[in-house]
Design an enzyme around this catalytic site. Sequence first.
Site, PDB file in Angstrom:
ATOM      1  N   LYS A 215      26.474  33.624  43.807  1.00 27.07           N
ATOM      2  CA  LYS A 215      26.966  33.501  42.426  1.00 27.07           C
ATOM      3  C   LYS A 215      25.908  34.031  41.454  1.00 27.07           C
ATOM      4  O   LYS A 215      26.222  34.781  40.555  1.00 27.07           O
ATOM      5  CB  LYS A 215      27.287  32.037  42.060  1.00 27.07           C
ATOM      6  CG  LYS A 215      28.502  31.413  42.684  1.00 27.07           C
ATOM      7  CD  LYS A 215      29.836  31.878  42.149  1.00 27.07           C
ATOM      8  CE  LYS A 215      30.349  33.100  42.846  1.00 27.07           C
ATOM      9  NZ  LYS A 215      31.044  32.957  44.067  1.00 27.07           N
TER      10      LYS A 215
ATOM     11  N   HIS B 157       8.775  30.195  58.122  1.00 25.91           N
ATOM     12  CA  HIS B 157       8.829  31.319  59.069  1.00 25.91           C
ATOM     13  C   HIS B 157       8.873  32.661  58.348  1.00 25.91           C
ATOM     14  O   HIS B 157       9.176  33.677  58.972  1.00 25.91           O
ATOM     15  CB  HIS B 157      10.037  31.164  60.006  1.00 25.91           C
ATOM     16  CG  HIS B 157       9.962  29.924  60.845  1.00 25.91           C
ATOM     17  ND1 HIS B 157       9.039  29.781  61.855  1.00 25.91           N
ATOM     18  CD2 HIS B 157      10.651  28.766  60.805  1.00 25.91           C
ATOM     19  CE1 HIS B 157       9.174  28.576  62.413  1.00 25.91           C
ATOM     20  NE2 HIS B 157      10.150  27.939  61.780  1.00 25.91           N
TER      21      HIS B 157
ATOM     22  N   ARG C  46      40.099  43.052  37.900  1.00 25.00           N
ATOM     23  CA  ARG C  46      39.939  43.554  39.264  1.00 25.00           C
ATOM     24  C   ARG C  46      38.673  44.405  39.403  1.00 25.00           C
ATOM     25  O   ARG C  46      38.225  44.654  40.519  1.00 25.00           O
ATOM     26  CB  ARG C  46      41.157  44.394  39.657  1.00 25.00           C
ATOM     27  CG  ARG C  46      42.435  43.589  39.755  1.00 25.00           C
ATOM     28  CD  ARG C  46      43.644  44.484  39.866  1.00 25.00           C
ATOM     29  NE  ARG C  46      43.735  45.199  41.121  1.00 25.00           N
ATOM     30  CZ  ARG C  46      44.404  44.776  42.191  1.00 25.00           C
ATOM     31  NH1 ARG C  46      45.053  43.640  42.140  1.00 25.00           N
ATOM     32  NH2 ARG C  46      44.437  45.484  43.290  1.00 25.00           N
TER      33      ARG C  46
ATOM     34  N   CYS D 121      40.763  49.132  42.010  1.00 26.03           N
ATOM     35  CA  CYS D 121      41.698  49.894  41.171  1.00 26.03           C
ATOM     36  C   CYS D 121      42.991  49.130  40.907  1.00 26.03           C
ATOM     37  O   CYS D 121      43.434  48.338  41.737  1.00 26.03           O
ATOM     38  CB  CYS D 121      42.063  51.204  41.857  1.00 26.03           C
ATOM     39  SG  CYS D 121      40.672  52.191  42.378  1.00 26.03           S
TER      40      CYS D 121
ATOM     41  N   ASN E  64      45.742  53.789  44.576  1.00 28.52           N
ATOM     42  CA  ASN E  64      44.737  52.804  45.014  1.00 28.52           C
ATOM     43  C   ASN E  64      44.551  52.978  46.515  1.00 28.52           C
ATOM     44  O   ASN E  64      45.530  53.213  47.227  1.00 28.52           O
ATOM     45  CB  ASN E  64      45.222  51.369  44.799  1.00 28.52           C
ATOM     46  CG  ASN E  64      45.245  50.987  43.341  1.00 28.52           C
ATOM     47  OD1 ASN E  64      44.849  51.756  42.485  1.00 28.52           O
ATOM     48  ND2 ASN E  64      45.729  49.787  43.076  1.00 28.52           N
ATOM     49  N   GLY E  65      43.338  52.777  46.994  1.00 30.79           N
ATOM     50  CA  GLY E  65      43.103  52.876  48.439  1.00 30.79           C
ATOM     51  C   GLY E  65      42.199  54.052  48.749  1.00 30.79           C
ATOM     52  O   GLY E  65      41.581  54.640  47.855  1.00 30.79           O
TER      53      GLY E  65
ATOM     54  N   LYS F 165      37.295  42.601  41.884  1.00 33.09           N
ATOM     55  CA  LYS F 165      37.807  41.290  42.268  1.00 33.09           C
ATOM     56  C   LYS F 165      38.395  41.308  43.670  1.00 33.09           C
ATOM     57  O   LYS F 165      38.099  40.462  44.494  1.00 33.09           O
ATOM     58  CB  LYS F 165      38.867  40.845  41.253  1.00 33.09           C
ATOM     59  CG  LYS F 165      39.497  39.484  41.566  1.00 33.09           C
ATOM     60  CD  LYS F 165      38.460  38.380  41.498  1.00 33.09           C
ATOM     61  CE  LYS F 165      39.023  37.028  41.891  1.00 33.09           C
ATOM     62  NZ  LYS F 165      37.931  36.069  42.161  1.00 33.09           N
TER      63      LYS F 165
ATOM     64  N   GLU G 199      25.503  37.890  41.705  1.00 33.61           N
ATOM     65  CA  GLU G 199      26.689  38.627  41.233  1.00 33.61           C
ATOM     66  C   GLU G 199      26.748  38.738  39.716  1.00 33.61           C
ATOM     67  O   GLU G 199      27.064  39.793  39.179  1.00 33.61           O
ATOM     68  CB  GLU G 199      27.970  37.871  41.641  1.00 33.61           C
ATOM     69  CG  GLU G 199      28.543  38.217  42.967  1.00 33.61           C
ATOM     70  CD  GLU G 199      29.886  37.537  43.156  1.00 33.61           C
ATOM     71  OE1 GLU G 199      30.869  38.244  43.365  1.00 33.61           O
ATOM     72  OE2 GLU G 199      29.968  36.291  43.085  1.00 33.61           O
TER      73      GLU G 199
ATOM     74  N   GLU H 145      26.122  30.311  48.827  1.00 36.87           N
ATOM     75  CA  GLU H 145      27.102  30.558  47.773  1.00 36.87           C
ATOM     76  C   GLU H 145      26.429  30.513  46.389  1.00 36.87           C
ATOM     77  O   GLU H 145      26.734  31.329  45.517  1.00 36.87           O
ATOM     78  CB  GLU H 145      28.239  29.526  47.876  1.00 36.87           C
ATOM     79  CG  GLU H 145      29.270  29.559  46.773  1.00 36.87           C
ATOM     80  CD  GLU H 145      30.039  30.870  46.631  1.00 36.87           C
ATOM     81  OE1 GLU H 145      29.828  31.792  47.448  1.00 36.87           O
ATOM     82  OE2 GLU H 145      30.830  30.984  45.680  1.00 36.87           O
TER      83      GLU H 145
ATOM     84  N   TRP I 108      38.176  52.148  40.129  1.00 41.04           N
ATOM     85  CA  TRP I 108      36.872  51.650  40.579  1.00 41.04           C
ATOM     86  C   TRP I 108      36.341  52.730  41.522  1.00 41.04           C
ATOM     87  O   TRP I 108      36.921  52.969  42.589  1.00 41.04           O
ATOM     88  CB  TRP I 108      37.065  50.326  41.306  1.00 41.04           C
ATOM     89  CG  TRP I 108      35.797  49.614  41.681  1.00 41.04           C
ATOM     90  CD1 TRP I 108      35.028  48.834  40.878  1.00 41.04           C
ATOM     91  CD2 TRP I 108      35.180  49.585  42.972  1.00 41.04           C
ATOM     92  NE1 TRP I 108      33.962  48.328  41.591  1.00 41.04           N
ATOM     93  CE2 TRP I 108      34.028  48.775  42.883  1.00 41.04           C
ATOM     94  CE3 TRP I 108      35.477  50.171  44.207  1.00 41.04           C
ATOM     95  CZ2 TRP I 108      33.187  48.532  43.958  1.00 41.04           C
ATOM     96  CZ3 TRP I 108      34.633  49.933  45.282  1.00 41.04           C
ATOM     97  CH2 TRP I 108      33.506  49.119  45.145  1.00 41.04           C
TER      98      TRP I 108
HETATM   99  C1  AGP Z   1      32.972  36.166  45.324  1.00 36.36           C
HETATM  100  O1  AGP Z   1      32.329  35.703  44.198  1.00 36.36           O
HETATM  101  C2  AGP Z   1      33.035  37.574  45.520  1.00 36.36           C
HETATM  102  N1  AGP Z   1      33.324  38.314  44.383  1.00 36.36           N
HETATM  103  C3  AGP Z   1      33.429  38.132  46.863  1.00 36.36           C
HETATM  104  O2  AGP Z   1      32.369  37.840  47.715  1.00 36.36           O
HETATM  105  C4  AGP Z   1      34.747  37.672  47.506  1.00 36.36           C
HETATM  106  O3  AGP Z   1      34.667  36.326  47.865  1.00 36.36           O
HETATM  107  C5  AGP Z   1      35.040  38.550  48.734  1.00 36.36           C
HETATM  108  O4  AGP Z   1      35.218  39.872  48.307  1.00 36.36           O
HETATM  109  C6  AGP Z   1      36.239  38.091  49.523  1.00 36.36           C
HETATM  110  O5  AGP Z   1      37.400  38.130  48.760  1.00 36.36           O
HETATM  111  P1  AGP Z   1      38.713  37.407  49.244  1.00 36.36           P
HETATM  112  O6  AGP Z   1      38.448  35.959  49.290  1.00 36.36           O
HETATM  113  O7  AGP Z   1      39.750  37.785  48.220  1.00 36.36           O
HETATM  114  O8  AGP Z   1      39.059  37.956  50.600  1.00 36.36           O
END
Ligand code: AGP
Length: 630
Positions: free
Chosen positions: A507, A526, A27, A2, A99-100, A625, A510, A503, A75
């Site tokens: 990517k 395995h 975000r 949010c 927010n929160g 984000k 996501e 990673e 969000w």
């Molecule tokens: C990365 O592509 C992600 N969107 C997510 O995993 C992110 O790295 C994670 O939420 C941690 O965020 P931060 O580095 O701001 O703590």
Amino acid sequence: MCGIVCAVGAMESSSFLLAGLKTLEYRGYDSAGLAVLDASGALRRSRAKGRVAELEARVAEENVSGQVGIAHTRWATHGVPEERNAHPHVSGELAVVHNGIIENYAELKAQLEALGYVFVSDTDTETIAHLVQACLSGASAFVGEQKVPCADLFVAVRCAVSHLEGAYALAVVREGEPESLVVAREGSPLMLGVGAQGHYAASDASALLSVTNRMIYLENGDVGRLTRDAVELVDARGDRVEREVVTSHLSADSVELGQYRHYMQKEIFEQPQALGNTLEMLSGAGRLQPGIFGARAEAVFAEVDSVLILACGTSSYAGNTARYWVEQLAGLPCNVEIASEYRYRASVANPRQLVVVISQSGETADTLAALHHAKSLGHRHTLAICNVPESAIVRETALCFITRAGPEIGVASTKAFTTQLAALFLLTLLLAKGHGRLMGQGAGDGADNACEQDLLDELRHLPVAVEKVLALEPEIEAWAQRFSDKHHALFLGRGRHYPIAQEGALKLKEISYIHAEAYPAGELKHGPLALVDGQMPVVVIAPNDELLEKLKANMQEVSARGGELFVFADGDSRVETSDGVNVLKMPEHYGLLSPVLHVVAQQLLAYHVALVKGTDVDKPRNLAKSVTVE
Ligand code: AGP
């Protein structure tokens, strides 16, 4: 997650609020809304499910304007993304954005319902609106011993937040108080903007840069009243406080898309610059100084006997990569834990351990809570690697290193990751130095210097090496077409490149929504080998390192089962294209820092597959984000 933008000033606020919300779109959100006090002092609200553009149309249609206003992108956490759950929430003459997460909202809701308040949304935020209203009306359950109505909105919000448990950044406006708004913060980020023509608030400085770069970062427990000409703040104890006005060095340009199609693409291509900025202190020929991590770093690095890394998502994969470096070069045991698990696990603290928290945003709720947990267990040495200097994580650790990636807008983290790796490599070298581990290696005039200088030279060369990987984009783009009809993918790596496979898989899932799994290649037989067939592309990270021959054997296992391989091989890996084996040659073999180059290729692959799939690259569904709630 949010976003909040608020204004009290001389100008008409709704266009500023809408522009601010657009800046915060990255975000992640699924509905948006705003409330203003119009010229007659009446409360006007507009909300819409979906994008800010839809809210903008609604605001124009309903002719909502005024000089004081609060706005929000939501969000969804409590309640589906529908207009009735979008913020602001109202109670009588007041409106709230938040927010929160309010953890005790169910108890508060029951108390408020017993007093006759009617809830029309499924959100925890509506509880705050009614709670502030109850405090204004003097509900004895909330106003305490005085049992008289709270005099004004500022007093009522202070009363209300004393009943909240959980995390919040919130802003409230009220009819009858047309020249002010009230804000409060606990856990979730909120900053104030000090402008020439008014005061502002936002969850992210980027939303305020069009009017000011002078910011006040609120502390936990702060409550503030903003008018056009003044800011009045009290701290958690209710004492009047002044907070420093800080000049933000973010520029409005740094959050512009420019010539690029997506922020993710821009941020992938900014990596040489971001790495250069992060490693700027190496620009001379000088030796590496521990002071780059803070004044006490040298003493701490010499004292620690092990490292514990806490992080989430991409940042945790940076930690996983660093584990290989720390154990190999510094000879210190290094564990990496997912922050959201660590915080709830009974663990044994070691006061001589260095706790490293890694976060792009510095506001990730799980990482922050893991840091608090580590401290509560008695950990004394804490260090943050973070991209946002004013963030909570930086403020709460003893040592820190600020990566200089610049604002990262795309939800999928790219340049934050590579700059984290650069910072972690610097940390490794300093730990190695502090423990006398750089001595006796390398050649040259002084044996210890030679090794340090070799590694520093490799670091210095990284921006150039990354440029060469970026030049592979056309070939990677051609590969991406081959993923257009795929629903699953497997990523294989070994050693320090296994985290890069993780990673790469993250990517891809996501932003393209292709289900992707990463495995250390030796683990294939395995279990996951059962999944391999012609419909399962297998992406392999194949640097020319000590495990290459083992990896080639793992690739044979895939080929023998009809799987199609997409191999990122170092130029000298002696892996060639053949039937069912597609090989892309990386420009150079880069030793210990090779993960930094290989991940850039993975980012490009995910980006181009997402383009082929036609997904919303910068704002993938369901994701945010900065994950500021648990
Ligand atoms: C990365 O592509 C992600 N969107 C997510 O995993 C992110 O790295 C994670 O939420 C941690 O965020 P931060 O580095 O701001 O703590």
